[in-house]
Scaffold this motif. Sequence first.
Motif, PDB file in Angstrom:
ATOM      1  N   TRP B  10      -3.426 -41.964  66.204  1.00 57.31           N
ATOM      2  CA  TRP B  10      -4.175 -41.011  67.022  1.00 57.31           C
ATOM      3  C   TRP B  10      -5.194 -40.229  66.191  1.00 57.31           C
ATOM      4  O   TRP B  10      -6.172 -39.702  66.723  1.00 57.31           O
ATOM      5  CB  TRP B  10      -3.226 -40.037  67.739  1.00 57.31           C
ATOM      6  N   PHE B  11      -4.978 -40.180  64.871  1.00 61.81           N
ATOM      7  CA  PHE B  11      -5.862 -39.427  63.984  1.00 61.81           C
ATOM      8  C   PHE B  11      -7.067 -40.255  63.533  1.00 61.81           C
ATOM      9  O   PHE B  11      -8.003 -39.730  62.917  1.00 61.81           O
ATOM     10  CB  PHE B  11      -5.066 -38.940  62.759  1.00 61.81           C
ATOM     11  N   ASN B  12      -7.024 -41.550  63.841  1.00 60.72           N
ATOM     12  CA  ASN B  12      -8.139 -42.422  63.448  1.00 60.72           C
ATOM     13  C   ASN B  12      -9.452 -41.924  64.060  1.00 60.72           C
ATOM     14  O   ASN B  12      -9.523 -41.694  65.262  1.00 60.72           O
ATOM     15  CB  ASN B  12      -7.895 -43.861  63.923  1.00 60.72           C
ATOM     16  N   GLY B  13     -10.429 -41.760  63.240  1.00 64.52           N
ATOM     17  CA  GLY B  13     -11.707 -41.255  63.730  1.00 64.52           C
ATOM     18  C   GLY B  13     -11.887 -39.788  63.393  1.00 64.52           C
ATOM     19  O   GLY B  13     -12.970 -39.368  62.964  1.00 64.52           O
ATOM     20  N   TRP B  14     -10.826 -38.997  63.566  1.00 61.83           N
ATOM     21  CA  TRP B  14     -10.915 -37.574  63.218  1.00 61.83           C
ATOM     22  C   TRP B  14     -11.124 -37.391  61.710  1.00 61.83           C
ATOM     23  O   TRP B  14     -11.907 -36.529  61.295  1.00 61.83           O
ATOM     24  CB  TRP B  14      -9.637 -36.832  63.649  1.00 61.83           C
ATOM     25  N   GLU B  19     -14.515 -36.034  57.070  1.00 59.10           N
ATOM     26  CA  GLU B  19     -15.159 -36.451  55.824  1.00 59.10           C
ATOM     27  C   GLU B  19     -16.673 -36.487  55.939  1.00 59.10           C
ATOM     28  O   GLU B  19     -17.376 -36.281  54.956  1.00 59.10           O
ATOM     29  CB  GLU B  19     -14.570 -37.777  55.353  1.00 59.10           C
ATOM     30  N   ALA B  20     -17.183 -36.733  57.126  1.00 59.03           N
ATOM     31  CA  ALA B  20     -18.637 -36.666  57.328  1.00 59.03           C
ATOM     32  C   ALA B  20     -19.118 -35.234  57.099  1.00 59.03           C
ATOM     33  O   ALA B  20     -20.178 -35.013  56.499  1.00 59.03           O
ATOM     34  CB  ALA B  20     -18.986 -37.134  58.732  1.00 59.03           C
ATOM     35  N   ILE B  21     -18.341 -34.257  57.562  1.00 53.16           N
ATOM     36  CA  ILE B  21     -18.677 -32.838  57.344  1.00 53.16           C
ATOM     37  C   ILE B  21     -18.647 -32.528  55.851  1.00 53.16           C
ATOM     38  O   ILE B  21     -19.554 -31.889  55.323  1.00 53.16           O
ATOM     39  CB  ILE B  21     -17.707 -31.904  58.115  1.00 53.16           C
ATOM     40  N   SER B  22     -17.597 -32.996  55.175  1.00 54.02           N
ATOM     41  CA  SER B  22     -17.483 -32.772  53.719  1.00 54.02           C
ATOM     42  C   SER B  22     -18.655 -33.425  53.000  1.00 54.02           C
ATOM     43  O   SER B  22     -19.194 -32.866  52.040  1.00 54.02           O
ATOM     44  CB  SER B  22     -16.165 -33.343  53.185  1.00 54.02           C
ATOM     45  N   LEU B 218      -8.417 -30.701  52.848  1.00 49.21           N
ATOM     46  CA  LEU B 218      -9.657 -31.153  52.200  1.00 49.21           C
ATOM     47  C   LEU B 218     -10.867 -30.568  52.910  1.00 49.21           C
ATOM     48  O   LEU B 218     -11.799 -30.046  52.274  1.00 49.21           O
ATOM     49  CB  LEU B 218      -9.705 -32.684  52.219  1.00 49.21           C
ATOM     50  N   LEU B 219     -10.835 -30.606  54.232  1.00 49.73           N
ATOM     51  CA  LEU B 219     -11.957 -30.076  55.014  1.00 49.73           C
ATOM     52  C   LEU B 219     -12.088 -28.570  54.811  1.00 49.73           C
ATOM     53  O   LEU B 219     -13.185 -28.053  54.599  1.00 49.73           O
ATOM     54  CB  LEU B 219     -11.755 -30.398  56.496  1.00 49.73           C
ATOM     55  N   ILE B 220     -10.951 -27.864  54.860  1.00 55.60           N
ATOM     56  CA  ILE B 220     -10.988 -26.402  54.686  1.00 55.60           C
ATOM     57  C   ILE B 220     -11.546 -26.051  53.307  1.00 55.60           C
ATOM     58  O   ILE B 220     -12.331 -25.112  53.152  1.00 55.60           O
ATOM     59  CB  ILE B 220      -9.586 -25.776  54.889  1.00 55.60           C
ATOM     60  N   GLY B 221     -11.139 -26.823  52.292  1.00 57.24           N
ATOM     61  CA  GLY B 221     -11.642 -26.593  50.931  1.00 57.24           C
ATOM     62  C   GLY B 221     -13.156 -26.703  50.876  1.00 57.24           C
ATOM     63  O   GLY B 221     -13.840 -25.848  50.307  1.00 57.24           O
ATOM     64  N   PHE B 222     -13.685 -27.747  51.491  1.00 55.25           N
ATOM     65  CA  PHE B 222     -15.140 -27.928  51.478  1.00 55.25           C
ATOM     66  C   PHE B 222     -15.845 -26.913  52.364  1.00 55.25           C
ATOM     67  O   PHE B 222     -16.957 -26.479  52.058  1.00 55.25           O
ATOM     68  CB  PHE B 222     -15.508 -29.361  51.873  1.00 55.25           C
ATOM     69  N   LEU B 223     -15.210 -26.514  53.456  1.00 58.87           N
ATOM     70  CA  LEU B 223     -15.818 -25.483  54.317  1.00 58.87           C
ATOM     71  C   LEU B 223     -15.892 -24.153  53.566  1.00 58.87           C
ATOM     72  O   LEU B 223     -16.856 -23.401  53.722  1.00 58.87           O
ATOM     73  CB  LEU B 223     -15.021 -25.334  55.615  1.00 58.87           C
ATOM     74  N   LEU B 224     -14.886 -23.884  52.750  1.00 60.54           N
ATOM     75  CA  LEU B 224     -14.900 -22.659  51.952  1.00 60.54           C
ATOM     76  C   LEU B 224     -16.019 -22.721  50.903  1.00 60.54           C
ATOM     77  O   LEU B 224     -16.687 -21.719  50.624  1.00 60.54           O
ATOM     78  CB  LEU B 224     -13.551 -22.452  51.281  1.00 60.54           C
ATOM     79  N   LEU B 225     -16.242 -23.913  50.362  1.00 55.69           N
ATOM     80  CA  LEU B 225     -17.362 -24.104  49.429  1.00 55.69           C
ATOM     81  C   LEU B 225     -18.684 -23.844  50.140  1.00 55.69           C
ATOM     82  O   LEU B 225     -19.594 -23.221  49.590  1.00 55.69           O
ATOM     83  CB  LEU B 225     -17.377 -25.545  48.890  1.00 55.69           C
TER      84      LEU B 225
END
Lengths: 95, 236
Positions: B10-14, B19-22, B218-225
Amino acid sequence: MGSRRSRLELVFDILQAIQNKGGAIKPTHLMYKSNLSHKLLSSYLDELILKEMIEIIEKEGKRRKVTKVVALTEKGSTFLAEFRRIKDFTEAFGL
Amino acid sequence: MYRLFYTPTWFNGWDLIFEAISLLIVLLIAGYSWKIYRLSADNKFKYFSLAFILLAIGFTFKLITTGVLYYSALQKIADSVLQPIIQNKVTYADLFYRSGFFLQMVSMLGGWLLIFFVSQKSRARLTRFYEVSQIVLFLYLIVLISIVSNFQYFVFYLTCMVILGMVVLNYFKNYLNTDRNWNAFLVMDSFLLILISQLFFVFVFLWEELYILGEVFLLIGFLLLLFTYRRITKAA
């Protein structure tokens, strides 16, 4: 005695000293304003000329005497404007 | 079909979206660092930019490889492109996925390692000769680890953890050296969150859902960056 200025801060002090004098300043005045030795200032000036942040131009002074002055280029002005952000970026990322 | 490890369907694609955002975030930081390099001609900004470009390349390869894995339409396209070249001599799927994951891992490891080197203060670095030999050794290890990781995926995430651990330490020192600068604190936390995400990825074999936690961290880490970057560039 204050802490040692970083390389970036030294470049900023030199460029700001030039900007404060209307964009052009005599090398001797620059040495006093930036609080650097002649040798150190010369090395920085050579580097900044290479990076096209400053240029040496001839200016007619009093009694039509031609003197060489250090002038700020457009690239140097851009650096000054960006300096605060560059300094914050450098500090944040430990560069 | 070859996969590094199995993840919740179910997580496929999300994860691709995350990672596209990162990817966009690392490109933004790489671009700004390159801009500073153009202004100051200071090599450390060039290397910092290169580090984030390597991370971007890693994310790109992951997006391509995983995207083909998830979506049958993309698989058919990849099939039609690769089949005439490889024919039946090798299992093209295996070759495609292994190459993709290999390139992803080499790029990501290279990026993290370069960030580690750049974040070190120059007085802590070795003399030029030893520095060059150190870099060559690390490059060899990166390639070796990337090859091995194709068969034992956790080796890659474990190595990322080790490198990121050292990066976090460097940024902790930087936070103290800059008189507890708030931006430096945020950068340290960003890499800490990314480090934690790698920890989750290591243990995906125990529980598939840990992959989701890893992607989220991972996403939160990059969003914080990204937040830190906006704080810096927005300030007058």
